[in-house]
Design an enzyme around this catalytic site. Structure first.
Site, short mmCIF file in Angstrom:
data_model
loop_
_atom_site.label_atom_id
_atom_site.label_comp_id
_atom_site.label_asym_id
_atom_site.label_seq_id
_atom_site.Cartn_x
_atom_site.Cartn_y
_atom_site.Cartn_z
N TYR A 148 0.79 -1.42 0.01
CA TYR A 148 -0.08 0.05 0.01
C TYR A 148 0.87 1.19 -0.09
O TYR A 148 0.34 2.48 0.09
CB TYR A 148 -0.87 -0.07 1.23
CG TYR A 148 -2.15 -0.74 0.92
CD1 TYR A 148 -1.97 -2.24 0.57
CD2 TYR A 148 -3.25 -0.27 1.37
CE1 TYR A 148 -3.19 -2.83 0.41
CE2 TYR A 148 -4.48 -0.91 1.11
CZ TYR A 148 -4.68 -2.30 0.78
OH TYR A 148 -5.81 -2.91 0.66
N LYS A 218 2.22 -13.81 6.10
CA LYS A 218 2.01 -14.75 5.03
C LYS A 218 3.66 -15.20 4.86
O LYS A 218 4.12 -15.04 3.79
CB LYS A 218 1.56 -14.20 3.63
CG LYS A 218 1.05 -15.07 2.83
CD LYS A 218 0.28 -15.92 2.98
CE LYS A 218 -0.03 -17.14 1.71
NZ LYS A 218 -0.32 -18.20 2.05
N ASP A 258 -4.15 -17.17 5.10
CA ASP A 258 -5.18 -18.15 4.67
C ASP A 258 -5.67 -18.89 5.61
O ASP A 258 -6.86 -19.17 5.59
CB ASP A 258 -4.57 -18.88 3.39
CG ASP A 258 -3.36 -19.41 3.46
OD1 ASP A 258 -2.38 -18.71 4.19
OD2 ASP A 258 -2.99 -20.57 3.16
N ASP A 282 -6.67 -5.49 5.70
CA ASP A 282 -7.63 -4.81 4.80
C ASP A 282 -8.62 -5.83 4.60
O ASP A 282 -9.88 -5.90 4.58
CB ASP A 282 -7.07 -4.66 3.22
CG ASP A 282 -8.30 -3.58 2.59
OD1 ASP A 282 -9.30 -3.28 3.27
OD2 ASP A 282 -7.67 -2.88 1.62
#
Ligand code: NAD
Length: 392
Positions: A148, A218, A258, A282
């Site tokens: 971002y 992640k 995930d 987000d």
């Protein structure tokens, strides 16, 4: 009226603080007055007139374009800087290349590095899951780094070509599958940025009696950026909060994003405070909000816990389709104001508004987005109901 200041690491809040606010575009004109009146009513009831907010309206958005020729004048940024704590309705993102989102500009100018999104269920609100009441989390999303940061180049531009050449020739990178047509983005994640975010999440957990902080990342794929976030987070917890860990008062664990999305749907009760990077945050905060049926009523805040700067905001947009029709739900902004009152330490006033909202939801007295088309009460009437509950 007096200024809120940060002194000796603490927020010093006078009994009559000046709070700057932006009404916002579209439905902002309807939800912001209702929000202010609800807050004033609760503050008055809680403190018997000894505390009172001095609201200071700032120019922004479409009205400001007409008045000042710009959607975000410097005077507005300066006022948020000077008065530390403010609140805003939704703003239209200006159309056109080169114009950044006003929200992103505010966050970056004041270095509001935490995007805080509490997610809980209100009895009576329709939810798509069987046990929405098991969701009670607070998401701390890093707000200034990650993909971002806005460092990216479109495919086919000289910049993308230059960057591709640097990767190939300067860094020996051979893995770009289609170099001629690739766009590129850069994902900066720093130790300082990760530490200040995780520290804020842990401080929040300790101060609110929550025990578990989960680092969501992640890092199995992005080993140095997302993996760095996880490792720096664990190291910070050990170095700065070792006593709490050893005494069993705090638990810090981690989960790959995930897996987290799956677990949070199946076993939400396992999670309490979430610390995560910008992009994950987000996705995670919107999924959790949907789980409690609260996508339209979820509150948010952008905070710099070091300087004390904080802007509380409705998380939805300007809703042009229903603007001016007395149909908008003011709850996202009102719940953001509840977060603001808690941030100021005005817990009694915050509690009064929360109880009034709980009662309204329980009794099914809500705006049409929650009651169903053609049913429910208008924005103004909903505000009157809340004030009645608070005053009564
Ligand atoms: P939106 O949130 O404005 O609308 C999406 C849907 O949700 C619409 O059907 C709308 O009617 C409904 N909705 C939104 N708020 C509601 C409320 N308070 N009560 C009842 N229903 C509500 O999203 P969008 O259409 O994608 O965006 C419109 C504009 O808002 C864009 O310019 C966008 O950039 C801007 N925006 C601003 C913010 C912000 O200021 N924080 C956030 C999101 C979008």
């Amino acid at each position: 009226m007096a200024k809120i200041i940060k002194e000796g690491g603490r927020l010093v809040v006078p009994d009559n603080p000046t709070i700057p606010f932006i009404t916002g575009d579209g439905v902002g004109a309807e939800i912001t007055p209702v929000c202010r009146e609800t807050v004033d009513c609760a503050v008055d009831k809680a403190y018997g007139g000894e505390r009172k907010i001095g609201w200071m309206e700032l120019d922004a958005g479409e009205a400001s374009v007409k008045k000042n020729g710009t959607p975000l004048p410097d005077s507005t940024l300066e006022a948020f800087r000077e008065y530390l704590v403010g609140i805003k309705g939704p703003l239209m993102t200006p159309v056109g290349k080169g114009i950044r989102s006003l929200n992103v500009t505010l966050r970056q100018t004041l270095d509001l590095y935490v995007c805080q999104r509490p997610v809980r269920y209100f009895d009576g609100v329709k939810s798509p899951v069987k046990h929405p009441e098991r969701v009670d989390m607070c998401v701390f999303r890093e707000n200034t780094e990650d993909i971002y940061a806005g460092i990216e180049w479109a495919a086919g531009t000289p910049e993308a070509e230059k960057f591709g050449a640097f990767l190939r020739e300067g860094m020996g990178v051979k893995k770009v599958r289609f170099p001629q047509t690739s766009a590129y983005g850069v994902k900066p994640v720093s130790r300082e940025g990760s530490e200040r975010l995780v520290r804020s999440a842990i401080e929040y957990a300790i101060s609110t009696g929550r025990k578990t902080v989960t680092l969501v990342h992640k890092g199995n794929i992005m080993k140095f950026t997302e993996g760095g976030f996880r490792d720096w987070g664990y190291a910070l917890a050990r170095n700065e909060y070792g006593k709490y860990l050893d005494e069993g008062k705090l638990e810090v664990n981690d989960c790959i994003c995930d897996a987290f999305l799956q677990n949070a749907l199946l076993h939400p009760e396992r999670y309490s405070v979430i610390a995560t990077l910008n992009l994950n945050g987000d996705y995670v905060s919107d999924m959790l909000a949907a789980q409690v049926g609260g996508i339209g009523i979820s509150p948010g805040a952008n905070i710099n816990y070091d300087s004390g700067h904080a802007i509380f905001e409705a998380t939805h947009g300007v809703a042009p389709d229903i603007a001016g029709k007395n149909l908008a739900n003011p709850c996202s902004l009102i719940l953001s104001a509840v977060m603001m009152l808690e941030y100021l330490g005005w817990k009694e006033a915050a509690g009064l508004i929360t109880s009034a909202l709980e009662r309204a939801f329980r009794e099914g007295r809500t705006t049409p987005d929650l009651s169903g088309a053609g049913k429910g009460v208008g924005t103004r009437e909903f505000g009157e109901i809340l004030k009645g509950f608070i005053a009564g």
